[in-house]
Design a protein around this motif. Structure first.
Motif, mmCIF file in Angstrom:
data_model
loop_
_atom_site.group_PDB
_atom_site.id
_atom_site.type_symbol
_atom_site.label_atom_id
_atom_site.label_comp_id
_atom_site.label_asym_id
_atom_site.label_seq_id
_atom_site.Cartn_x
_atom_site.Cartn_y
_atom_site.Cartn_z
ATOM 1 N N UNK A 193 13.070 15.513 -10.453
ATOM 2 C CA UNK A 193 12.109 15.703 -9.371
ATOM 3 C C UNK A 193 12.422 14.802 -8.190
ATOM 4 N N UNK A 194 12.620 13.513 -8.456
ATOM 5 C CA UNK A 194 12.849 12.583 -7.350
ATOM 6 C C UNK A 194 14.260 12.687 -6.792
ATOM 7 N N UNK A 195 15.179 13.300 -7.558
ATOM 8 C CA UNK A 195 16.493 13.588 -6.980
ATOM 9 C C UNK A 195 16.395 14.724 -5.961
ATOM 10 N N UNK A 196 15.535 15.709 -6.242
ATOM 11 C CA UNK A 196 15.366 16.832 -5.313
ATOM 12 C C UNK A 196 14.415 16.501 -4.176
ATOM 13 N N UNK A 197 13.339 15.754 -4.469
ATOM 14 C CA UNK A 197 12.334 15.401 -3.456
ATOM 15 C C UNK A 197 12.091 13.893 -3.526
ATOM 16 N N UNK A 198 12.898 13.070 -2.849
ATOM 17 C CA UNK A 198 12.753 11.607 -2.957
ATOM 18 C C UNK A 198 11.399 11.090 -2.499
ATOM 19 N N UNK A 199 10.767 11.767 -1.534
ATOM 20 C CA UNK A 199 9.485 11.293 -1.001
ATOM 21 C C UNK A 199 8.288 11.987 -1.640
ATOM 22 N N UNK A 200 8.474 12.593 -2.799
ATOM 23 C CA UNK A 200 7.403 13.373 -3.421
ATOM 24 C C UNK A 200 6.243 12.481 -3.850
ATOM 25 N N UNK A 201 5.046 12.986 -3.632
ATOM 26 C CA UNK A 201 3.821 12.325 -4.086
ATOM 27 C C UNK A 201 3.145 13.246 -5.106
ATOM 28 N N UNK A 256 10.126 22.742 -13.951
ATOM 29 C CA UNK A 256 11.360 22.286 -14.599
ATOM 30 C C UNK A 256 11.249 22.551 -16.092
ATOM 31 N N UNK A 257 12.409 22.818 -16.712
ATOM 32 C CA UNK A 257 12.479 23.082 -18.156
ATOM 33 C C UNK A 257 13.577 22.228 -18.762
ATOM 34 N N UNK A 308 12.187 14.087 -22.466
ATOM 35 C CA UNK A 308 12.208 15.244 -21.581
ATOM 36 C C UNK A 308 11.389 14.988 -20.325
ATOM 37 N N UNK A 309 10.248 14.315 -20.481
ATOM 38 C CA UNK A 309 9.427 13.998 -19.310
ATOM 39 C C UNK A 309 10.186 13.088 -18.347
ATOM 40 N N UNK A 310 10.921 12.103 -18.895
ATOM 41 C CA UNK A 310 11.704 11.202 -18.046
ATOM 42 C C UNK A 310 12.809 11.966 -17.321
ATOM 43 N N UNK A 311 13.495 12.853 -18.013
ATOM 44 C CA UNK A 311 14.548 13.638 -17.377
ATOM 45 C C UNK A 311 13.988 14.522 -16.263
ATOM 46 N N UNK A 312 12.818 15.078 -16.471
ATOM 47 C CA UNK A 312 12.204 15.910 -15.435
ATOM 48 C C UNK A 312 11.829 15.090 -14.211
ATOM 49 N N UNK A 313 11.291 13.886 -14.439
ATOM 50 C CA UNK A 313 10.944 13.029 -13.300
ATOM 51 C C UNK A 313 12.185 12.622 -12.521
ATOM 52 N N UNK A 314 13.276 12.344 -13.233
ATOM 53 C CA UNK A 314 14.513 12.012 -12.530
ATOM 54 C C UNK A 314 14.989 13.183 -11.674
#
Length: 380
Positions: free
Chosen positions: A343-351, A248-249, A335-341
């Protein structure tokens, strides 16, 4: 205290004439006098109000002058009210008015729901004009049930209205199952990665842990083999957890024009009663104001009874434009917070397993690039 004093009794004085003979005659006639005390030239006593006319007739026979000093009891307190025509007219108007107002919502019973569900259900019902103080029709009830079901919050809803009471019953919508179900062509991979573990529910698993898969590759097939080798159809269902990288960028400006709250606030109140809205005078809204609306139903302070109306209060908070300056650390954290949001929007069960990030500053902007190594279900 004599019980008769609670309903209707008379306190009187008797003077002149033959007062001793009056007492004797009253006893012979069965008139019960109590609280008799001597007075100069006579006595003071009490009797039931219904016996006073007979006592007055005996007093005239013995030339005794009776004078009523005080009337006691509930009868004499209620008697002036019964003579008022306005009281009866008000009662005659109140009863039909009470029956007429039963077609309006006095109280919405949401006790069968949780606090969060009750708040969301009340907001949904307000959109279809089902709130305290509004008239109820069969069309509104049907629209309210449809709105509750269409919201996705509830899987079943029922609205019952009787005598001003709107009863709301609903069942929470069941979450979607975690097991992915494929089509007739099976389940394919959403992206490439290395299989970590699998969970087969139905069909045939086509991959094994440790295998490298590509995007679009079949993961679970729809064929199942019998003991004799015959292939029969079985719906593909299950999960395939794989490890892969997600990139992500983000670009965050170090200086940005934003609106900040000034602390100023104005309120406007609107009363909703019997299907009509009455707005109270309010000050003008501040410039660039943010509106927040809340609804509540007033209650009588002593009795705790809800009134057939609702109040809509709108708070308008003033804002003014300001330049927000961020440090590089603050911009990187945003930016890190936006990327995490994302990430979990695309992969809710991501570990998350690992993270690799890079930050550069060009022309007053922070360019943020991150690569996460994650494990998630890639069944598409």
């Amino acid at each position: 205290m004599e019980p008769v004093r609670l309903w209707a009794a008379v306190e009187f004085t008797a003077r002149s004439g033959s007062t001793e003979a009056l007492l004797t005659a009253a006893a012979r006639a069965g008139l019960h006098l109590y609280g008799v005390t001597a007075l100069p030239g006579g006595f003071c006593g009490h009797c039931a109000a219904r016996q006073y006319p007979r006592l007055a007739a005996l007093a005239r026979r013995y030339r005794v002058r009776l004078r009523v000093r005080k009337k006691q009891g509930l009868y004499f307190r209620a008697r002036p009210l019964l003579r008022r025509a306005g009281l009866w007219a008000g009662l005659a108007v109140f009863l039909p008015l009470l029956l007429w107002t039963q077609q309006f919502v006095w109280f919405a019973d949401v006790s069968a729901l949780t606090a969060g569900q009750a708040a969301r259900a009340s907001a949904i019902l307000r959109e279809v004009s089902l709130q305290p103080g509004s008239a109820v029709t069969e069309a509104k009830l049907a629209a309210g049930e449809y709105a509750l079901l269409h919201s996705g919050e509830f899987s079943w809803a029922s609205l019952n209205f009787a005598k001003g009471r709107l009863e709301v019953e609903a069942a929470a919508a069941k979450p979607k199952p975690d097991i992915a179900t494929g089509t007739l062509h099976g389940i394919r991979a959403r992206c490439s990665g290395t299989v970590v573990r699998t969970n087969l529910v139905s069909g045939t698993m086509l991959v094994v842990p440790g295998q490298q898969v590509e995007a679009g590759q079949g993961l679970i097939g729809t064929a199942r083999s019998e003991r004799d080798g015959t292939l029969i159809f079985a719906p593909a269902a299950g999960t395939v957890l794989a490890q892969f990288e997600w990139n992500d960028t983000r670009t965050v400006p170090l200086e940005e024009n934003v609106f900040q709250y000034t602390g100023g606030c104005t309120r406007s109140i609107e009363l909703l009663v019997f299907g009509q809205a009455f707005a109270l005078p309010a000050a003008a809204a501040p410039e660039n104001a943010v509106f927040t609306t809340r609804h509540y139903q007033p209650e009588l302070p002593l009795l705790g009874l809800a009134l057939p109306c609702s109040i809509q209060e709108t708070c308008r908070y003033g804002q003014q434009p300001e330049t927000l300056c961020r440090t590089e650390e603050q911009a990187a954290a945003l930016a890190r917070l936006q990327s995490l949001q994302a990430l979990y929007a695309a992969w809710p069960d991501a570990e998350r397993i690992a993270r690799k990030e890079d930050c550069t500053v060009n022309d007053g902007r922070l360019n943020y690039t991150v690569t996460y190594t994650i494990v998630a279900d890639i069944c598409g």
